[in-house]
Motif scaffolding. Structure first.
Motif, PDB file in Angstrom:
ATOM      1  N   MET A  80       0.849  -1.180   0.000  1.00  0.00           N
ATOM      2  CA  MET A  80       0.000   0.000   0.000  1.00  0.00           C
ATOM      3  C   MET A  80       0.893   1.241   0.000  1.00  0.00           C
ATOM      4  O   MET A  80       1.684   1.457   0.915  1.00  0.00           O
ATOM      5  CB  MET A  80      -0.915   0.010   1.222  1.00  0.00           C
ATOM      6  CG  MET A  80      -1.857  -1.192   1.297  1.00  0.00           C
ATOM      7  SD  MET A  80      -2.936  -1.390  -0.153  1.00  0.00           S
ATOM      8  CE  MET A  80      -3.932   0.101  -0.044  1.00  0.00           C
ATOM      9  N   GLY A  81       0.769   2.027  -1.056  1.00  0.00           N
ATOM     10  CA  GLY A  81       1.597   3.219  -1.184  1.00  0.00           C
ATOM     11  C   GLY A  81       1.526   3.752  -2.604  1.00  0.00           C
ATOM     12  O   GLY A  81       0.807   3.224  -3.454  1.00  0.00           O
ATOM     13  N   THR A  82       2.285   4.787  -2.854  1.00  0.00           N
ATOM     14  CA  THR A  82       2.309   5.435  -4.160  1.00  0.00           C
ATOM     15  C   THR A  82       3.478   4.915  -4.971  1.00  0.00           C
ATOM     16  O   THR A  82       4.625   4.938  -4.513  1.00  0.00           O
ATOM     17  CB  THR A  82       2.422   6.963  -4.010  1.00  0.00           C
ATOM     18  OG1 THR A  82       1.302   7.430  -3.251  1.00  0.00           O
ATOM     19  CG2 THR A  82       2.426   7.650  -5.365  1.00  0.00           C
ATOM     20  N   ALA A  83       3.195   4.456  -6.179  1.00  0.00           N
ATOM     21  CA  ALA A  83       4.222   3.851  -7.024  1.00  0.00           C
ATOM     22  C   ALA A  83       4.795   4.851  -8.012  1.00  0.00           C
ATOM     23  O   ALA A  83       4.093   5.731  -8.513  1.00  0.00           O
ATOM     24  CB  ALA A  83       3.642   2.666  -7.787  1.00  0.00           C
ATOM     25  N   SER A  84       6.071   4.706  -8.297  1.00  0.00           N
ATOM     26  CA  SER A  84       6.726   5.439  -9.376  1.00  0.00           C
ATOM     27  C   SER A  84       7.759   4.513 -10.007  1.00  0.00           C
ATOM     28  O   SER A  84       8.178   3.519  -9.396  1.00  0.00           O
ATOM     29  CB  SER A  84       7.397   6.718  -8.871  1.00  0.00           C
ATOM     30  OG  SER A  84       8.390   6.413  -7.903  1.00  0.00           O
ATOM     31  N   ILE A  85       8.128   4.831 -11.239  1.00  0.00           N
ATOM     32  CA  ILE A  85       9.059   3.984 -11.992  1.00  0.00           C
ATOM     33  C   ILE A  85      10.367   4.748 -12.180  1.00  0.00           C
ATOM     34  O   ILE A  85      10.470   5.610 -13.061  1.00  0.00           O
ATOM     35  CB  ILE A  85       8.452   3.591 -13.352  1.00  0.00           C
ATOM     36  CG1 ILE A  85       7.133   2.835 -13.135  1.00  0.00           C
ATOM     37  CG2 ILE A  85       9.425   2.738 -14.159  1.00  0.00           C
ATOM     38  CD1 ILE A  85       6.390   2.518 -14.413  1.00  0.00           C
ATOM     39  N   PRO A  86      11.375   4.491 -11.340  1.00  0.00           N
ATOM     40  CA  PRO A  86      12.650   5.194 -11.498  1.00  0.00           C
ATOM     41  C   PRO A  86      13.405   4.782 -12.752  1.00  0.00           C
ATOM     42  O   PRO A  86      14.168   5.554 -13.316  1.00  0.00           O
ATOM     43  CB  PRO A  86      13.425   4.828 -10.231  1.00  0.00           C
ATOM     44  CG  PRO A  86      12.809   3.552  -9.762  1.00  0.00           C
ATOM     45  CD  PRO A  86      11.376   3.602 -10.176  1.00  0.00           C
ATOM     46  N   ALA A  87      13.158   3.537 -13.205  1.00  0.00           N
ATOM     47  CA  ALA A  87      13.784   3.017 -14.425  1.00  0.00           C
ATOM     48  C   ALA A  87      13.033   1.757 -14.811  1.00  0.00           C
ATOM     49  O   ALA A  87      12.340   1.150 -13.985  1.00  0.00           O
ATOM     50  CB  ALA A  87      15.261   2.711 -14.202  1.00  0.00           C
ATOM     51  N   ALA A  88      13.150   1.371 -16.062  1.00  0.00           N
ATOM     52  CA  ALA A  88      12.506   0.138 -16.509  1.00  0.00           C
ATOM     53  C   ALA A  88      12.972  -1.023 -15.641  1.00  0.00           C
ATOM     54  O   ALA A  88      14.168  -1.153 -15.336  1.00  0.00           O
ATOM     55  CB  ALA A  88      12.815  -0.126 -17.970  1.00  0.00           C
ATOM     56  N   GLY A  89      12.025  -1.853 -15.211  1.00  0.00           N
ATOM     57  CA  GLY A  89      12.357  -2.986 -14.364  1.00  0.00           C
ATOM     58  C   GLY A  89      12.342  -2.676 -12.890  1.00  0.00           C
ATOM     59  O   GLY A  89      12.626  -3.547 -12.065  1.00  0.00           O
ATOM     60  N   GLN A  90      11.979  -1.434 -12.530  1.00  0.00           N
ATOM     61  CA  GLN A  90      11.953  -1.045 -11.123  1.00  0.00           C
ATOM     62  C   GLN A  90      10.665  -0.271 -10.811  1.00  0.00           C
ATOM     63  O   GLN A  90      10.197   0.518 -11.626  1.00  0.00           O
ATOM     64  CB  GLN A  90      13.151  -0.156 -10.767  1.00  0.00           C
ATOM     65  CG  GLN A  90      14.500  -0.807 -10.967  1.00  0.00           C
ATOM     66  CD  GLN A  90      15.635   0.134 -10.597  1.00  0.00           C
ATOM     67  OE1 GLN A  90      15.409   1.247 -10.133  1.00  0.00           O
ATOM     68  NE2 GLN A  90      16.866  -0.320 -10.803  1.00  0.00           N
ATOM     69  N   VAL A  91      10.133  -0.513  -9.612  1.00  0.00           N
ATOM     70  CA  VAL A  91       8.984   0.244  -9.112  1.00  0.00           C
ATOM     71  C   VAL A  91       9.292   0.644  -7.676  1.00  0.00           C
ATOM     72  O   VAL A  91       9.558  -0.222  -6.830  1.00  0.00           O
ATOM     73  CB  VAL A  91       7.680  -0.578  -9.171  1.00  0.00           C
ATOM     74  CG1 VAL A  91       6.540   0.214  -8.532  1.00  0.00           C
ATOM     75  CG2 VAL A  91       7.337  -0.948 -10.603  1.00  0.00           C
ATOM     76  N   ARG A  92       9.260   1.924  -7.427  1.00  0.00           N
ATOM     77  CA  ARG A  92       9.487   2.436  -6.073  1.00  0.00           C
ATOM     78  C   ARG A  92       8.139   2.700  -5.415  1.00  0.00           C
ATOM     79  O   ARG A  92       7.237   3.285  -6.027  1.00  0.00           O
ATOM     80  CB  ARG A  92      10.316   3.718  -6.115  1.00  0.00           C
ATOM     81  CG  ARG A  92      10.649   4.294  -4.743  1.00  0.00           C
ATOM     82  CD  ARG A  92      11.448   5.578  -4.857  1.00  0.00           C
ATOM     83  NE  ARG A  92      11.680   6.172  -3.542  1.00  0.00           N
ATOM     84  CZ  ARG A  92      12.690   5.872  -2.742  1.00  0.00           C
ATOM     85  NH1 ARG A  92      13.591   4.970  -3.147  1.00  0.00           N
ATOM     86  NH2 ARG A  92      12.830   6.439  -1.559  1.00  0.00           N
ATOM     87  N   VAL A  93       7.991   2.269  -4.164  1.00  0.00           N
ATOM     88  CA  VAL A  93       6.737   2.439  -3.432  1.00  0.00           C
ATOM     89  C   VAL A  93       7.006   3.312  -2.221  1.00  0.00           C
ATOM     90  O   VAL A  93       7.807   2.959  -1.346  1.00  0.00           O
ATOM     91  CB  VAL A  93       6.158   1.092  -2.976  1.00  0.00           C
ATOM     92  CG1 VAL A  93       4.798   1.304  -2.307  1.00  0.00           C
ATOM     93  CG2 VAL A  93       6.030   0.138  -4.153  1.00  0.00           C
ATOM     94  N   ALA A  94       6.351   4.452  -2.188  1.00  0.00           N
ATOM     95  CA  ALA A  94       6.463   5.365  -1.055  1.00  0.00           C
ATOM     96  C   ALA A  94       5.151   5.348  -0.294  1.00  0.00           C
ATOM     97  O   ALA A  94       4.094   5.691  -0.838  1.00  0.00           O
ATOM     98  CB  ALA A  94       6.771   6.783  -1.535  1.00  0.00           C
ATOM     99  N   GLY A  95       5.182   4.916   0.956  1.00  0.00           N
ATOM    100  CA  GLY A  95       3.979   4.865   1.773  1.00  0.00           C
ATOM    101  C   GLY A  95       3.946   5.993   2.780  1.00  0.00           C
ATOM    102  O   GLY A  95       4.951   6.675   3.017  1.00  0.00           O
TER     103      GLY A  95
END
Length: 468
Positions: free
Chosen positions: A115-130
């Motif tokens: 549960m959190g906000t997703a962003s894509i720093p680069a292809a193949g990666q998803v960062r989740v900030a809760g």
């Protein structure tokens, strides 16, 4: 800044709506290590603020109508009273129950839920900030973007949750407005117009197109407008909103129709002029994913211009329907797993409007079929000729079929009247199986049912209808 905790998966799905959570479930079924990121509520807009709670409200409105007309069936009842707060509260309870159900399904399938906000720093990666806890960095060869869409605002009437409503506000109103202006006569606008009018609100619908439900067959649109007008809804079609002002006594609108301006005033206004894709903040600009007018461009199987990143559902454009998102989710995941290859087959997608009267359709409208060229055969059957419709005192409506005259292919089918949204799947199945009029004519429909009107509409296209 706290370092992110890193975890590895085969597939990461961004968005927990009917596209995203179905994608995650199917991926887990196929043995893929799967993560799902959701920033608000599992089930997405559809389950929490769209499809499901609106149907709970519309069911209450339908029940109210039946009680009011019980006298025609020989049943005497006292005048019904509406507890608006309880009615809205029940719709929220329905959503909460299903939200818990989705969480249970994901847990049972072994999907990692973040549960959190997703962003894509680069292809193949998803960062989740809760809001709480350590940020997560999820790594996977495949990412599926299923972030859905949100209500589109009008610059002159930004949503304020009080006088100017989005669909969310209309779903969670604290009191029943005396008057409501609905800007936009698509499915969302028409469903809320139907609901509030049934409860006694004075409703005016403003639509820029020359008819309501512009995506529906023209005959269906005309029938729905006439039926709702008899129920007290006022319609201004071919009318453009020129100005809107929120004042202490309500919302004042200036509408231009036929070259003349007229003034409208309502206690509340619902803006239902379409949806915008949720692409902001995802970091897609750091990838090769193409975004046009707020929507992600995709090819077969939801593939984007960035290898390894897919997109499905509303964020990829019309038709923005939950069942389309779920269908695309399964196709996308099965392609990723190697179960589907080659060019993607585009299945027919039914569209439904759940107001009163209900309407539904699949495939081409009559106008679209004629525009593409070639001879067509059109069948119409009124529900006045259907025994079940008469028995339940709901004989207003019709079924319409459109066939290719040369091949017998079912090009489109359109229904308006009781349970239209439950019946349309029969034509959807027929179109998916590439059934012709011959098989439909030979199909045995049970008696007495509303579905018999579907059979008669096929027969009518070939001059063989029996009950008209």
């Amino acid at each position: 800044m706290m370092a992110a905790q890193t975890q590895d998966f085969d597939v990461v799905v961004i968005g927990g709506g009917p596209g995203g959570y179905v994608a995650a479930l199917r991926a887990a079924q196929l043995g893929l290590r799967t993560a799902l990121v959701e920033r608000e509520s599992l089930g997405g807009i559809c389950l929490n603020w769209g499809c499901i709670p609106t149907k709970a409200l519309l069911h209450a409105a339908d029940t109210l109508r039946r009680i009011r007309h019980a006298g025609a069936l020989g049943i005497t009842v006292s005048a019904p009273e509406v507890d608006f707060g309880k009615l809205v509260a029940r719709s929220r309870q329905v959503s909460q129950r299903l939200n818990r159900g989705v969480a249970h399904l994901l847990g049972k399938a072994g999907v990692g839920v973040f549960m959190g906000t997703a962003s894509i720093p680069a292809a193949g990666q998803v960062r989740v900030a809760g809001a709480q806890g350590r940020p997560q960095l999820l790594r996977a060869a495949r990412t599926i973007v299923a972030t859905g869409a949100r209500a589109r605002e009008l610059p002159m009437l930004p949503f304020d949750g009080d006088r100017v409503w989005s669909y969310r506000d209309a779903l969670s109103a604290r009191s029943l407005p005396r008057s409501l202006a609905v800007v936009g006569a698509g499915a969302i606008g028409m469903e809320f117009a139907s609901f509030y009018a049934a409860l006694g609100t004075e409703v005016t619908v403003v639509e820029a197109a020359p008819r309501v439900l512009p995506a529906s067959d023209e005959e269906v649109s005309a029938f729905v407008q006439q039926a709702m007008a008899r129920d007290g809804v006022r319609f201004l079609v071919g009318a453009r909103l020129q100005q809107g002002q929120v004042r202490a006594d309500g919302v004042h609108l200036t509408v231009e129709q036929g070259g003349a301006a007229q003034q409208l005033q309502a206690e509340r206004v619902l803006v239902a002029v379409g949806l915008a894709g949720n692409v902001d903040g995802l970091g897609l600009e750091r990838t090769r994913v193409a975004v046009e007018q707020g929507l992600i461009r995709v090819a077969d199987w939801g593939a984007t211009a960035e290898p390894g990143i897919h997109a499905i559902g509303d964020v990829t454009g019309a038709p923005m329907l939950a069942h389309k998102a779920s269908h695309e989710a399964i196709a996308c995941v099965e392609h990723i797993a190697g179960l589907r290859q080659g060019a993607q087959h585009r299945a027919p997608i039914p569209a439904c409007v759940y107001g009163h009267p209900q309407s539904a359709g699949v495939g081409l409208t009559e106008a679209q079929a004629r525009q593409r060229g070639g001879e067509v055969r059109v069948g119409r059957f009124p529900l006045e000729g259907n025994g079940k419709a008469i028995a339940i005192d709901e004989a207003a409506g019709f079924v319409k079929t459109v066939f290719d005259a040369a091949t017998g292919e079912l090009l489109g089918a359109h229904l308006v009247g009781p349970e239209a949204t439950e019946l349309v799947h029969g034509y959807t199945l027929a179109a998916t199986l590439e059934t012709t009029e011959a098989e439909l004519m030979e199909t045995v429909f049970p008696h007495p049912t509303l579905s018999e009107a579907m059979h008669e509409a096929v027969l009518a296209a070939y001059g063989r209808a029996l009950h008209i």
